[in-house]
Structure formats: C-alpha cells, structure tokens
Design an enzyme around this catalytic site. Structure first.
Site, short mmCIF file in Angstrom:
data_model
loop_
_atom_site.label_atom_id
_atom_site.label_comp_id
_atom_site.label_asym_id
_atom_site.label_seq_id
_atom_site.Cartn_x
_atom_site.Cartn_y
_atom_site.Cartn_z
N THR A 120 2.76 6.79 -1.83
CA THR A 120 3.67 5.87 -0.86
C THR A 120 5.14 5.86 -1.02
O THR A 120 4.65 5.15 -2.06
CB THR A 120 3.19 4.48 -0.23
OG1 THR A 120 4.11 4.13 0.80
CG2 THR A 120 2.57 3.81 -1.05
N ASP A 121 5.49 5.62 0.06
CA ASP A 121 7.18 6.11 -0.32
C ASP A 121 7.57 4.37 -0.69
O ASP A 121 8.47 3.63 -0.44
CB ASP A 121 8.16 6.42 0.47
CG ASP A 121 7.74 6.26 1.86
OD1 ASP A 121 6.66 5.49 2.43
OD2 ASP A 121 8.47 6.43 3.46
N GLU A 122 6.56 3.93 0.19
CA GLU A 122 6.70 1.84 0.44
C GLU A 122 6.90 1.51 -1.09
O GLU A 122 7.20 0.39 -0.96
CB GLU A 122 5.16 1.24 1.54
CG GLU A 122 5.58 1.70 2.68
CD GLU A 122 4.68 1.29 3.67
OE1 GLU A 122 4.13 0.11 3.23
OE2 GLU A 122 4.57 1.64 4.37
N TYR A 147 0.33 -4.85 -0.29
CA TYR A 147 0.21 -3.18 -0.24
C TYR A 147 0.79 -2.39 -0.79
O TYR A 147 0.39 -1.64 -2.09
CB TYR A 147 0.09 -3.05 1.39
CG TYR A 147 0.47 -1.27 1.06
CD1 TYR A 147 -1.35 -0.75 0.77
CD2 TYR A 147 1.11 -0.76 1.93
CE1 TYR A 147 -0.86 1.74 0.67
CE2 TYR A 147 1.08 0.58 2.26
CZ TYR A 147 0.33 1.83 1.34
OH TYR A 147 0.09 2.49 1.80
N LYS A 151 -0.26 -0.65 -4.57
CA LYS A 151 0.00 1.18 -4.74
C LYS A 151 1.06 1.24 -5.79
O LYS A 151 0.82 2.43 -6.75
CB LYS A 151 0.65 2.02 -3.63
CG LYS A 151 -0.46 1.85 -2.17
CD LYS A 151 -1.64 2.95 -2.81
CE LYS A 151 -1.33 4.59 -2.96
NZ LYS A 151 -2.50 5.48 -3.54
#
Length: 331
Positions: A120-122, A147, A151
């Site tokens: 994810t870009d998060e 989260y 990741k």
C-alpha cells in the site's frame, strides 16, 4: 502458469483472480482464511477447472509449503487492511501482515518460486494538501497506523529476502482501490450502501483528506504486468492519477443518487488520519507499458454503485453490524 493467490477471496485479491482467468490461460489456487473480509461468493462463476480454493491461514507453514511447492508463482494479497480495526486491535495485523509474509517468503525461498508482494502507499505516511510532490519508489517510509506499519514491515522483509537469499520477488505499492466486492466497512461502499438505504453519508473531520483512487480492475492489470515483466527486486507504484478528497467522492455519489451535494454529516475524525496520498506511476507506465483504463472516476463510481445495487444479497447481511460498530465510536 499455476499462480497461488493469497487472500484471493477478499476484495482486491478476488478481482485479480477474475482478471487472470479472463485475460490469461493461467490457473489459480486461492489461499484464503475466509475471515469476515473473505467471501466464497467473490469467486462465484469462475471455472472450477481453473480456480481452486484452499481455506487456510498464511501463517500455517506446512500448508503454505505444500501450496507453494505445487505452484509456479505466488501473488501475495492476504492482509489485515482496515485502519480503524488496527487502531482497535493491532495484534491481527502483526500476525497476518508480518508473520504471514515471513512464512510465505521462507516457502518461496525453499522452492525457488517467483513471488510478488502487494502493498500500500500508506507505508509512506502522508503529504500536505498543498504539496505538489507525489510518492515515488524512493520516498522514505513513515507509516502512521498499526496497519501501515505492519505493511511497511512486510515490505522490508521482502526486500531483505531478495538481497540476502536471492528470492525472485517484486513489490508494488498501490493507492486506494474501489470497485466490486469491497467490504462495506470501507469508505466508498459504506457511503453507497448508506445511500441505497436512504441514509446520509458520513465524512471524517471536514472531508478534506485526499486519496489517489484507482479502480481495482486497473490494479489487477498492473499486478499481472509486473508479475510477467517486472524486474526482480524492483518496487513499482500503482496509481491512476485519481486524486480526490473524501468530500469530492461523497459529492459525486450524492449526484449519482440525485441527492443535494451537501446532504452528508460530519463525524469525529479518525486518530492519525493521513492527509493526502498521491502516486507517481512513471516507472510502471514507461518501463512496463501499463496504462489505466478507468480514468473517469465518475464513470467508475457509477459502475460501482450499479454493482452494489445489483448485489444487495452480497452485502446486506453485514450492514447492521458494520453500522453498529461505527456508531459505538461516534462515527
């Protein structure tokens, strides 16, 4: 090829399975724990001879070892992914996203299999609303939630296994997805299903947070392109230049339902809510020749609304419980 797809009964994973079956001659084995976010019905209608579902946990080393040995490649989607849930209980995120990725990496290392890791870009944190910059493959990691931190940890494991053990892996970090089969706890399907029920949408804070929205079909085509042509060890950022604030998304949905543009409620913001995500997908476009097809977000949202209208039996059983959980947090 015979591709093992972890989390292939979830939202993004199942859309990838449908894409692979439709666009290639590859066979697929889905490994999914079938938690609340995984659903057998997401794989309905796919040919039994080409798609097999194995119900199990990616942390089950013996099961993973057998399935990896029987496959030519692994595409790893399985993850705990809901930010709000990670704030309430981080432990499943550490177990699935970090330990599960470790188990898979050990299996592909042992059997010498191709591995693609979906992230994810998060993991990059967030950008200021008025910052012209976008995330690139070299943006430093700065995760904000349990989260995104979990990741980020899994991404680092993959890179370490490539460098230390020669694992044949690629990585991708994608922006926010929307489309069919997305659980109604997520932002867009929650707003759509509320509107179907005649309920006003709800926005965190002032609704100014910006996401780089991508239709899940475009995400699927990008992952397949990376699996088939990507350079081992590389990270590719997947986005479709779809930056929109949460408020803009809700206003488009209200228009699609013939409701006034201001017919929504503001609720308490989420702790640590990232301001803006934006993806620079230059490498994916120029090096692998990928182009998104769903570039009109209004048309993509209209298609998504139609899907939720036509598949009420799919989402209706979970609706009351999801809304009760949000109400408990004043949201």
């Amino acid at each position: 090829m015979r591709i093992l797809v972890t989390g292939g009964a979830g939202f993004i994973g199942s859309n990838f399975v449908h894409h692979v079956v439709r666009e290639t001659r590859h066979d697929v084995v889905v490994l999914d724990k079938l938690t609340y976010a995984g659903n057998r019905e997401n794989l309905a209608g796919l040919p039994e001879g080409r798609v097999t579902l194995e119900v199990g946990d990616i942390c089950d080393a013996a099961l993973v070892d057998r399935l990896v040995a029987e496959s030519d490649a692994v595409v790893h989607y399985a993850a705990e992914s809901h930010n709000d849930n990670s704030l309430n209980d981080p432990s499943p995120f550490i177990q699935t996203n970090i330990v599960g990725t470790f188990v898979l990496l050990e299996a592909v290392r042992k059997h010498g299999k191709r591995f693609h890791h979906v992230s994810t870009d998060e993991v990059y944190g967030d950008l200021e609303l008025d910052d012209p910059a976008k995330f690139t493959e070299t943006t430093p990691y700065n995760p904000s939630s349990p989260y995104s931190a979990s990741k980020a940890g899994s991404d680092h494991l993959v890179r370490a296994w490539v460098r230390s053990f020669g694992v044949q892996a690629t990585l991708s970090n994608c922006s926010n997805n929307y489309g069919p089969y997305q659980h109604i706890e997520k932002f867009i399907p929650r707003q759509i299903t509320n509107l179907i029920d005649g309920v006003r949408p709800r926005l965190y804070g002032q609704g100014v947070n910006v996401r780089d929205w991508i239709h899940t079909e475009d995400h699927s085509s990008a992952v397949l392109r990376i699996l088939e042509r990507g350079e081992i060890g590389r990270t590719y950022l997947i986005g479709s230049d779809g930056e929109r604030s949460n408020k803009e998304i809700v206003e488009i949905l209200l228009e699609l339902f013939d409701r006034p543009a201001d017919d929504y409620d503001l609720v308490a913001d989420r702790p640590g809510h990232d301001l803006r995500y934006a993806i620079d997908n230059t490498a994916l476009r120029t090096e692998l020749g990928w182009e998104p097809q769903f570039t009109d977000i209004r048309a993509g949202l209209a298609d998504t609304v139609r899907w939720y209208r036509d598949n009420e039996a799919w989402w209706r059983p979970a609706k009351d419980a999801v809304e009760a959980k949000y109400r408990a947090f004043g949201q």
